[in-house]
Scaffold this active site. Structure first.
Site, PDB file in Angstrom:
ATOM      1  N   ASP A   1       0.395  -1.043   0.262  1.00 41.66           N
ATOM      2  CA  ASP A   1       0.291  -0.081   0.345  1.00 41.66           C
ATOM      3  C   ASP A   1       1.112   0.848   0.303  1.00 41.66           C
ATOM      4  OD1 ASP A   1      -3.138   0.431   1.777  1.00 41.66           O
ATOM      5  OD2 ASP A   1      -1.800   1.795   0.047  1.00 41.66           O
TER       6      ASP A   1
HETATM    7  C1  GLC Z   1      -4.606   4.075  -0.308  1.00 35.31           C
HETATM    8  C2  GLC Z   1      -5.028   3.027   0.327  1.00 35.31           C
HETATM    9  C3  GLC Z   1      -5.528   2.237  -0.370  1.00 35.31           C
HETATM   10  C4  GLC Z   1      -5.537   2.388  -2.247  1.00 35.31           C
HETATM   11  C5  GLC Z   1      -3.544   3.496  -2.709  1.00 35.31           C
HETATM   12  C6  GLC Z   1      -3.467   4.125  -3.367  1.00 35.31           C
HETATM   13  O1  GLC Z   1      -3.195   4.557   1.551  1.00 35.31           O
HETATM   14  O2  GLC Z   1      -5.148   3.100   1.084  1.00 35.31           O
HETATM   15  O3  GLC Z   1      -6.687   0.958  -0.550  1.00 35.31           O
HETATM   16  O4  GLC Z   1      -5.306   2.154  -2.829  1.00 35.31           O
HETATM   17  O5  GLC Z   1      -3.741   4.121  -1.174  1.00 35.31           O
HETATM   18  O6  GLC Z   1      -4.497   5.026  -3.462  1.00 35.31           O
END
Ligand code: GLC
Length: 721
Positions: free
Chosen positions: A267
């Site tokens: 993430d």
């Molecule tokens: C965010 C979220 C995740 C998302 C990613 C890209 O922090 O936790 O669900 O897909 O970043 O935006």
């Protein structure tokens, strides 16, 4: 390209090119690329070279056919080996045509329509240049304080698993290569992100492995079984180790036990965040732990590009691990047909024709009508009559803020507002507006105007709720009531002495005290999406008979959390007939039962249930049970009843829930019509994780519980022999 050719391509890549392939950045690194080779701001800030950017593997957060065509073409001109970029984004409940939030979609109990919504989202995304969506999010949640509860389909592992598979099918179709209008899906967040302590986002998750496997892992596994191409790690620790560096979770369970050989992405910055967690001293150790855990792509931090080459050169990390990661990424690009056509379905012409089309918005409307839950309807205050004289009051009466968090390219101003839609429908009557309050504040003038408008109407429709910033990522709350200003508005209008129907726009189960008692009717609208106002107006006016059922318990208060239907009995269960008993598992200031139970929802018609019939009072591993119940529509309108089957394993090797959803049947019945809900139950559905983590059933007594929700059921017993 076949695998041999891909392997050969990996062999041609330098170590720097391989580690750069694992890097995912936002588009500004590319749009800002300065052809004179100057390192632009973002690159300098992150300390990465232009070479790393030019050899990086993927971009997140960019969409738009022409923009992606331009970036991909510029990138390919510089690519030494002709390896195209992957483009990914958060298409969670729609691209530009926004569907109800997933928590609302869950309440439809309609996996086919959920799949359809994902297919449409994929089509709009693909023609806009995207290849991958960071969805479905399938984290099980039992705590409505957590802001991201809006992204899930609820508190039940069985139902979440059905929706997880449906979303994956909708996004991916049968063949990504043969169906360019589809997206590769990325199930998230692995694992158990929804169990953050205190419902506080990014907080610690700590539970037994048995609990993790029994309740929190099934929906991820269902996504894998449906063929999901990617998995995203979660921010939280799992048993003391951050998921992004958790070998047992990633290599052990995800890859070795479940056989997942797709791409695992971190993430946002979750690899570097191991330092903040206290499980890595620096970026170098974070890179070491993440690559050993099997994380292929690093989102928005440079730990891999900065440290993997040196870790390999000095023998601390086997280059095989990098090669495997690169190969998985190239295999995904191959599956998407990007080596043959790096632009895939990106097409500005089709984008203009397909995105936000009437047909797509019609599906969003239909799903929104099936996701709104009727929670109360005393004296059949709803549906509104065509000639009703209505005062529509509240901050959401004409609000565009009904798309919810993660609404991607959706434009709030494009959303159909409730007031506009209601006016169009109550042509024989009258709709007068008053703001009544803002989301968080209220003035004396607003109250005066609201009372004035209410005095001229026969009925008040209150449009209340949370704004979209009050849920979603980083949107955890410790107080889950409506904002005080709105509760004040309710109180003031209650004194007007007119019937009140309240519509709630929100991203989580709320403590509805202060509105549900004061209202004659309550409709849970969630964030209903692009056609939300039209859908809610059609439910309010009876064009559509509401059929949705809650997939999360609504607590009596925040003090009751966690409260969920599949709870254990404890050794001192409260006897509802003896609530005065002290030494039992109860509160002295609240009932144990939630305000509204899992599976609950009303209709404008009524249904009666015949006796539960079971094919036998014994089941064996070879012979399943057939369960039937006859249901009759006893009202004057057609309606849909979701008949729910729960099972209780009375005695287990470990304690077992009071009931667990094992199936449901939706019966569409005309007035006076009867239908039969038939279920088949087999031994496999009775299996659970024992203390030694073996997954099997126990012989003994079971209860079958069938009814309209998890509370109001009729019971039969059987034995597994
Ligand atoms: C965010 C979220 C995740 C998302 C990613 C890209 O922090 O936790 O669900 O897909 O970043 O935006």
């Amino acid at each position: 390209m076949n695998n041999e050719q891909l392997l050969d391509l990996v062999k041609q890549m330098t170590l720097e090119e391989k580690t750069a392939q694992l890097l995912q950045l936002t588009a500004n690194f590319y749009e800002g690329t300065n052809v004179e080779g100057q390192i632009t701001g973002p690159m300098e800030e992150m300390g990465i070279t232009e070479q790393s950017v030019d050899a990086s593997g993927s971009i997140l957060g960019l969409s738009g056919a022409q923009a992606i065509i331009d970036v991909q073409q510029a990138y390919m001109k510089k690519s030494r080996l002709g390896i195209p970029l992957l483009f990914m984004a958060d298409v969670v409940h729609g691209f530009k045509t926004i569907f109800p939030i997933p928590l609302a979609i869950g309440c439809s109990w309609d996996t086919e329509l959920a799949e359809k919504s994902a297919e449409i989202a994929a089509r709009e995304s693909a023609v806009s240049g995207l290849h991958v969506t960071f969805a479905p999010m399938v984290d099980l949640v039992r705590d409505p304080r957590w802001g991201r509860v809006m992204e899930t389909t609820g508190e039940d592992p069985y139902l979440n698993s059905l929706f997880a598979a449906a979303f994956v099918r909708g996004y991916q179709g049968d063949s990504l290569k043969d169906e360019p209008d589809r997206l590769a899906a990325c199930v998230k967040h692995f694992a158990a992100y929804g169990a953050a302590e205190g419902g506080r986002d990014y907080n610690t998750v700590d539970m037994s492995e048995r609990n993790l496997r029994e309740y929190y892992l099934p929906a991820y596994k269902a996504a894998l079984d449906a063929g999901v191409e990617m998995v995203m790690t979660s921010f939280n620790t799992v048993d003391g180790i951050p998921a992004s560096g958790n070998e047992k979770l990633m290599r052990g369970i995800l890859r070795e036990e479940w056989g997942f050989d797709g791409v695992l992405i971190s993430d946002w910055a979750s690899i570097r965040e191991m330092i903040a967690h206290g499980s890595a001293e620096d970026d170098r150790e974070a890179a070491y732990r993440a690559i050993r855990a099997g994380v292929d792509m690093e989102m928005m931090t440079p730990c891999y590009v900065h440290h993997l080459p040196e870790l390999i050169e000095n023998g601390e990390v086997d280059e095989k691990l990098i090669d495997e990661a690169v190969l998985r990424i190239l295999q995904l690009k191959e599956k998407l047909g990007l080596f043959d056509n790096p632009l895939r379905a990106a097409d500005p012409e089709r984008e203009r024709e397909i995105v936000f089309s009437k047909e797509h918005r019609q599906v969003s409307y239909e799903l929104a009508t099936k996701s709104a839950v009727l929670l109360k309807n005393d004296d059949s205050v709803l549906p509104l009559q065509p000639d009703a004289n209505v005062a529509l009051i509240g901050p959401f009466a004409q609000s565009p803020d009904i798309l919810g968090w993660w609404s991607c390219e959706g434009v709030k101003e494009d959303a159909v507002k409730l007031g506009t839609a209601l006016q169009e429908r109550l042509t024989g009557g009258k709709v007068q507006f008053a703001q009544g309050s803002n989301v968080h504040t209220i003035t004396a003038e607003q109250i005066a105007e609201a009372l004035e408008v209410a005095s001229k109407a026969d009925l008040i429709v209150l449009a209340l709720g949370e704004d979209s910033e009050m849920s979603g990522e980083g949107g955890s709350r410790t107080d889950i009531r409506l904002p005080a200003a709105q509760l004040e508005l309710v109180k003031q209008l209650k004194a007007a002495g007119k019937p009140i129907a309240s519509v709630i726009f929100n991203g989580r189960p709320l403590d509805l005290h202060g509105v549900i008692d004061e209202s004659d009717a309550v409709l849970e609208a969630w964030f209903p999406g692009s056609e939300g106002g039209a859908a809610i107006a059609d439910v309010l006016t009876g064009v559509v008979n509401p059929s949705a059922r809650l997939t999360m318990s609504f607590p009596q208060s925040v003090g009751q959390i966690p409260v969920y239907y599949n709870h254990f009995n404890t050794g001192r269960p409260l006897n509802p007939e003896k609530t005065e008993e002290r030494y039992v598992s109860k509160y002295i200031d609240s009932p144990n039962e939630p305000l509204l139970p899992f599976g609950y929802g009303l209709s404008y018609t009524s249904f009666s249930y015949g006796d539960l019939e079971v094919s036998s009072n014994e089941m064996t591993a070879e012979e399943s049970l057939s369960i039937q119940v006859r249901v009759t529509n006893t009202g004057e309108r057609a309606g849909v009843e979701t008949v729910q089957l729960y099972v209780r394993d009375v005695t287990g090797e470990v304690v077992r829930p009071m009931r667990e959803l094992k199936g449901y049947v939706k019966l569409a019945l005309a007035p006076g019509e009867s239908g039969t809900a038939t279920f088949t139950l087999n031994e496999e559905q009775l299996r659970y994780h024992h203390s030694d983590l073996s997954h099997r059933s126990d012989r003994g007594e079971f209860h079958l519980l069938v009814g309209a929700n998890s509370r109001d059921t009729q019971k039969k017993s059987f034995r597994l022999v």
